[in-house]
Structures are given as C-alpha cells and as structure tokens.
Design an enzyme around this catalytic site. Structure first.
Site, mmCIF file in Angstrom:
data_model
loop_
_atom_site.group_PDB
_atom_site.id
_atom_site.type_symbol
_atom_site.label_atom_id
_atom_site.label_comp_id
_atom_site.label_asym_id
_atom_site.label_seq_id
_atom_site.Cartn_x
_atom_site.Cartn_y
_atom_site.Cartn_z
ATOM 1 N N ASP A 1 0.877 -1.166 0.000
ATOM 2 C CA ASP A 1 0.000 0.000 0.000
ATOM 3 C C ASP A 1 0.916 1.217 0.000
ATOM 4 O O ASP A 1 2.135 1.112 -0.213
ATOM 5 C CB ASP A 1 -0.988 -0.050 1.179
ATOM 6 C CG ASP A 1 -0.304 0.157 2.533
ATOM 7 O OD1 ASP A 1 0.953 0.201 2.591
ATOM 8 O OD2 ASP A 1 -1.027 0.267 3.547
ATOM 9 N N THR B 1 3.116 -1.534 8.627
ATOM 10 C CA THR B 1 3.588 -2.426 9.687
ATOM 11 C C THR B 1 3.880 -3.839 9.210
ATOM 12 O O THR B 1 4.508 -4.618 9.940
ATOM 13 C CB THR B 1 2.508 -2.551 10.782
ATOM 14 O OG1 THR B 1 1.313 -3.071 10.166
ATOM 15 C CG2 THR B 1 2.211 -1.211 11.436
ATOM 16 N N GLY B 2 3.368 -4.202 8.049
ATOM 17 C CA GLY B 2 3.441 -5.589 7.574
ATOM 18 C C GLY B 2 2.298 -6.427 8.119
ATOM 19 O O GLY B 2 2.134 -7.579 7.709
ATOM 20 N N HIS C 1 10.838 -23.303 9.230
ATOM 21 C CA HIS C 1 9.784 -24.071 9.904
ATOM 22 C C HIS C 1 8.398 -23.881 9.299
ATOM 23 O O HIS C 1 7.556 -24.768 9.432
ATOM 24 C CB HIS C 1 9.721 -23.686 11.392
ATOM 25 C CG HIS C 1 10.853 -24.270 12.195
ATOM 26 N ND1 HIS C 1 10.842 -24.310 13.575
ATOM 27 C CD2 HIS C 1 12.021 -24.843 11.812
ATOM 28 C CE1 HIS C 1 11.972 -24.884 14.010
ATOM 29 N NE2 HIS C 1 12.707 -25.199 12.949
ATOM 30 N N ARG D 1 9.056 -32.837 10.110
ATOM 31 C CA ARG D 1 7.900 -32.643 11.002
ATOM 32 C C ARG D 1 7.168 -31.339 10.710
ATOM 33 O O ARG D 1 5.972 -31.206 10.979
ATOM 34 C CB ARG D 1 8.344 -32.674 12.463
ATOM 35 C CG ARG D 1 9.249 -31.524 12.885
ATOM 36 C CD ARG D 1 9.880 -31.775 14.245
ATOM 37 N NE ARG D 1 10.658 -30.638 14.733
ATOM 38 C CZ ARG D 1 11.889 -30.336 14.317
ATOM 39 N NH1 ARG D 1 12.463 -31.070 13.384
ATOM 40 N NH2 ARG D 1 12.536 -29.299 14.824
ATOM 41 N N HIS D 2 7.856 -30.389 10.123
ATOM 42 C CA HIS D 2 7.221 -29.096 9.828
ATOM 43 C C HIS D 2 6.233 -29.199 8.666
ATOM 44 O O HIS D 2 5.280 -28.443 8.579
ATOM 45 C CB HIS D 2 8.285 -28.036 9.563
ATOM 46 C CG HIS D 2 9.247 -27.893 10.699
ATOM 47 N ND1 HIS D 2 8.849 -27.457 11.946
ATOM 48 C CD2 HIS D 2 10.562 -28.192 10.798
ATOM 49 C CE1 HIS D 2 9.887 -27.471 12.763
ATOM 50 N NE2 HIS D 2 10.940 -27.917 12.098
HETATM 51 C C1 RB5 Z 1 -1.839 2.625 6.481
HETATM 52 O O1 RB5 Z 1 -1.919 3.839 7.151
HETATM 53 C C2 RB5 Z 1 -1.500 1.510 7.453
HETATM 54 O O2 RB5 Z 1 -2.573 1.260 8.271
HETATM 55 C C3 RB5 Z 1 -1.099 0.271 6.690
HETATM 56 O O3 RB5 Z 1 0.004 0.541 5.879
HETATM 57 C C4 RB5 Z 1 -0.694 -0.924 7.533
HETATM 58 O O4 RB5 Z 1 0.259 -0.577 8.470
HETATM 59 C C5 RB5 Z 1 -1.789 -1.708 8.094
HETATM 60 O O5 RB5 Z 1 -1.584 -2.753 8.737
#
Ligand code: RB5
Length: 143
Positions: free
Chosen positions: A7, A66-67, A97, A131-132
């Site tokens: 994004d 944040t991922g 794993h 095992r994984h």
């Molecule tokens: C966007 O502002 C933010 O929420 C998005 O990039 C992400 O971190 C969501 O998990």
C-alpha cells in the site's frame, strides 16, 4: 517470479525491492500500488496472493506500514503463508519451519538496511520439511 505488493505505507520499500531483486537476478511482478497516495492494503494483497495461488508467482514480498494488515489479508488465501517479520531470525525461521511463501514487512517499523538483510536471508533460506511439513499441513481449515 516474486510477487511484489504494497500500500502507500510500503510503497518506497517495494520500489527498493525491485532494485534488490534485479541485483539478485530474480524476476518480479509488481501488483501495486503505484505511488504513496493513500490506498487500501487488501486490494494489493489479494491481487498478488491470487497470482501466487495461480502459480504465476512462486512467492511474494508484501509491504505496508507495519506488515500486519497486508499479511492478514494475504493469509485469507488458501495456500498462502504470509509471515510479518521485524527481526532477522523471524524471517529465517519463517522459511525453515513455516515454509512462508510471503514475507511481509513494515516500512514504518524496520529500517531499509535491516529490511534488505531480511529479504536476502528469507530468499536464500530453504524449508526444513520433515515434522514441519505435517504442521503446515494442519494450518488450513475447512469452513
Ligand atoms: C496505512 O496507514 C496503514 O494502516 C497500513 O500501511 C498498515 O500498516 C496496516 O496494517
């Protein structure tokens, strides 16, 4: 073929990923977004995850702020194992794993030198199997 998705919060790292993958001689396909204008991360996670499900791409690197959001959306897809990683060891273990086929990164949480190291390590680390294999086989549930 590596599927790239982000994004606006992960756009700059996605662009850097292209240069890195070019250096590594790995092909990539960009599923957007195309700028740092505000968008919704599920739209890009779904498009790229579907390409992996279809077999057009082998695995993916998905990036948002944040991922977390982009991995949550990707993990709704059967067969997608997206790991949101913030430290090197998590990236390594997600391959060893969990056979993670998507590495999810947070541009707002991880500086680029660390992100680059995580990507390199994630790409070169094999799945241990054994095992994984049984455990990842139990992840999917029928609803
Ligand atoms: C966007 O502002 C933010 O929420 C998005 O990039 C992400 O971190 C969501 O998990």
């Amino acid at each position: 073929m590596i599927a790239l998705a982000s994004d606006h919060g992960g756009f700059h790292y996605k662009e850097r990923c292209k240069t890195l993958l070019d250096e590594l001689g790995l092909a990539w396909k960009d599923f957007g977004t195309t700028s740092d204008e505000s968008v919704d991360y599920p739209d890009f996670a779904h498009a790229a995850a579907e390409a992996i499900q279809r077999g057009e791409c082998d695995r993916g690197i998905f990036i948002c702020g944040t991922g977390i959001g982009i991995s949550l959306a990707a993990n709704r897809h059967k067969g997608i194992r997206a790991a949101a990683c913030q430290i090197l060891e998590a990236a390594r273990m997600s391959r060893l794993h969990n056979d993670a086929n998507v590495l999810a990164l947070g541009e707002r949480l991880v500086d680029w030198p660390l992100a680059e190291k995580m990507i390199r390590l994630w790409l070169e680390t094999p799945f241990e199997g054994g095992r994984h294999e049984r455990r990842i086989g139990k992840i999917e549930i029928e609803e």
